[in-house]
Design an enzyme around this catalytic site. Structure first.
Site, PDB file in Angstrom:
ATOM      1  N   SER A   1       1.128  -1.733  -0.330  1.00 25.77           N
ATOM      2  CA  SER A   1       0.108  -0.167  -0.149  1.00 25.77           C
ATOM      3  C   SER A   1       0.364   1.193   0.060  1.00 25.77           C
ATOM      4  O   SER A   1       0.611   2.236  -1.070  1.00 25.77           O
ATOM      5  CB  SER A   1      -1.101  -0.626   1.044  1.00 25.77           C
TER       6      SER A   1
ATOM      7  N   HIS B   1      -4.972  -3.635  -3.297  1.00 21.09           N
ATOM      8  CA  HIS B   1      -4.601  -2.232  -4.284  1.00 21.09           C
ATOM      9  C   HIS B   1      -4.007  -3.243  -5.829  1.00 21.09           C
ATOM     10  O   HIS B   1      -4.026  -2.342  -6.752  1.00 21.09           O
ATOM     11  CB  HIS B   1      -3.356  -1.392  -3.321  1.00 21.09           C
TER      12      HIS B   1
ATOM     13  N   LYS C   1     -11.621   0.304  -2.438  1.00 25.58           N
ATOM     14  CA  LYS C   1     -10.694   1.280  -3.520  1.00 25.58           C
ATOM     15  C   LYS C   1     -10.708   1.857  -4.513  1.00 25.58           C
ATOM     16  O   LYS C   1     -12.033   2.332  -5.281  1.00 25.58           O
ATOM     17  CB  LYS C   1      -9.090   0.669  -2.925  1.00 25.58           C
TER      18      LYS C   1
HETATM   19  N1  PMP Z   1      -5.512  -3.876   3.425  1.00 26.48           N
HETATM   20  C1  PMP Z   1      -4.691  -2.906   2.910  1.00 26.48           C
HETATM   21  C2  PMP Z   1      -3.324  -3.385   1.837  1.00 26.48           C
HETATM   22  C3  PMP Z   1      -4.867  -1.536   2.699  1.00 26.48           C
HETATM   23  O1  PMP Z   1      -4.197  -0.633   2.185  1.00 26.48           O
HETATM   24  C4  PMP Z   1      -6.513  -1.338   3.179  1.00 26.48           C
HETATM   25  C5  PMP Z   1      -6.716   0.266   3.580  1.00 26.48           C
HETATM   26  N2  PMP Z   1      -5.764   0.836   3.594  1.00 26.48           N
HETATM   27  C6  PMP Z   1      -6.868  -2.233   4.283  1.00 26.48           C
HETATM   28  C7  PMP Z   1      -6.635  -3.976   4.232  1.00 26.48           C
HETATM   29  C8  PMP Z   1      -8.256  -2.077   4.687  1.00 26.48           C
HETATM   30  O2  PMP Z   1      -9.093  -1.631   4.171  1.00 26.48           O
HETATM   31  P1  PMP Z   1     -10.287  -0.665   4.931  1.00 26.48           P
HETATM   32  O3  PMP Z   1      -9.566   0.381   4.175  1.00 26.48           O
HETATM   33  O4  PMP Z   1     -11.513  -1.565   2.866  1.00 26.48           O
HETATM   34  O5  PMP Z   1     -10.502  -1.602   5.789  1.00 26.48           O
END
Ligand code: PMP
Length: 390
Positions: free
Chosen positions: A178, A206, A237
């Site tokens: 991320s 992602h 996303k």
């Molecule tokens: N996994 C990854 C790799 C993320 O980047 C994120 C959110 N930034 C999440 C899980 C969590 O997802 P959510 O924002 O839908 O709670």
């Protein structure tokens, strides 16, 4: 009482205090942020669907038919046929037997990992995995073994050292990281999992909607369908909605459904958020052009930054990190860019390791090359002022 004010002052002195900027308009390439019209280079809305008419209409018609709230957890009154439909379609999309939708991606990781593993398990976890994975591993009570980022040699060394023969072992990794935008070496990870009889879990928050021939993500990008046990994803996303899910074998998914506390004890996602996800899934599957354009723009933007003298890793994901180092400098760069009309966040510890503060650009399919060229000029000028490039 604990001195919270002093603790916050300490964060401020280290440039780690987090201000929140408030948006005043729908998310487009240009968005009103704190009363200023800025080019948004910070959103995970990779396909630009957050303000898409088709998704808005799907939400509105579902609200008219089903109202606005789900009223209970999935196991009580919160499950609608829409949830079932989305789960079936996500399973097909990911090439698995079954899928399960949670209220957020965070809840998906924490719930799944803590349901799956217990202190008899060992979990091998990439050092840069998302915080929700780390929290899920910790909550499970399993032995947590962290391997160096994307380093399969280190992973194998650690598997040899800590692996148990009871079949209770798991390798978990982000598909696309991320904060770095790089891809996990999934083929080698899958090979190691087979060799040592370990389960695999890939968090493709992602990669989904962005990579793979039909947009289904990193696993498809590597042609590893059917070889990863748990494919986790978010609906927040590229899908421009909210929620998270896991996809995998029927028995495993049903097991998680019975055990994951964040699934059992949390209110189901409202019907209209599910309708948005369903519509986004349809668009993702049908509109390969949007994905192609995102990939081309992302590669072009990376090349341009490199030509200017920045060191930027080359791949085709829309997450582009510009490593700065210290938090104060990253913050200063981000502030100056904002004043110049660009919204690019400074990512600092604890989100990233100490000394690796950075700007994180994220490209959207709806950015035009003109928008991005203008941004690059400002990034260059301010980067030079700050002595970040020669
Ligand atoms: N996994 C990854 C790799 C993320 O980047 C994120 C959110 N930034 C999440 C899980 C969590 O997802 P959510 O924002 O839908 O709670």
């Amino acid at each position: 009482m604990y001195d919270f004010t002093a603790a916050l002052e300490k964060l401020k002195s280290k440039n780690l205090y987090r201000n929140m900027l408030y948006l005043d308009s729908a998310q487009g390439p240009y968005t009103e942020v704190e009363g200023k019209n800025v080019l948004l280079l910070s959103s995970n809305n990779y396909l630009g669907l957050c303000n898409d008419e088709r998704l808005k209409l799907a939400a509105i018609s579902t609200i008219k038919e089903f109202g606005v709230g789900s009223g209970g957890s999935r196991l009580t009154t919160g499950s609608y046929k829409l949830h079932k439909e989305l789960e079936a379609k996500l399973a097909t999309f990911k090439g698995t037997e079954s899928a399960l939708v949670f209220s957020t991606g965070y809840a998906t990781n924490v719930g799944t990992l803590s349901a799956l593993a217990d202190p008899d398990w060992v979990i091998f976890c990439d050092r840069l995995n998302h915080g929700s994975i780390i929290d899920g591993c910790r909550l499970s009570g399993a032995k947590l073994v962290v391997y160096k980022h994307c380093d399969v040699e280190d992973l194998e060394k650690k598997i040899k050292r800590y692996h148990r023969t009871n079949g209770k072992g798991l390798i978990v990794t982000d598909g696309v990281f991320s904060m770095d935008g790089d891809l996990a070496p999934l083929p080698a990870i899958v090979d190691l999992a087979k060799k040592y009889n370990l389960l695999t879990m890939v968090d493709d928050a992602h990669g989904t909607g962005v990579l793979g021939a039909t947009g289904s993500g990193t696993v498809a990008h590597y042609n590893l369908q059917n070889q990863v046990d748990i494919q986790m994803g978010t609906l927040s996303k590229a899908f421009a909605s909210e929620g998270g899910y896991i996809a995998g074998h029927e028995s495993l998914i049903t097991y998680i459904r019975h055990k994951a506390k964040s699934f059992i004890y949390s209110t189901a996602p409202a019907p209209h958020t599910i309708a948005i996800s369903l519509k986004a899934l349809e668009i993702i599957q049908e509109d390969g052009e949007r994905r192609k354009s995102l990939s081309e723009k992302s590669q072009w933007f990376r090349r341009e930054l490199t030509t200017m003298g920045f060191q930027v890793p080359m791949n085709d994901t829309p997450i582009i990190p510009l490593l700065i180092g210290e938090a104060d400098l990253a913050l200063q760069y981000s502030k100056l860019l904002f004043e110049a009309g660009l919204y690019v966040p400074a990512i600092r510890p604890p989100t990233v390791p100490q000394g690796t503060s950075r700007l994180r650009f994220s490209i959207m399919a709806t950015h035009s090359y003109e928008d991005l060229s203008l941004a690059l000029e400002k990034i260059y000028t301010i980067g030079k002022e700050l002595n970040l490039i020669k």
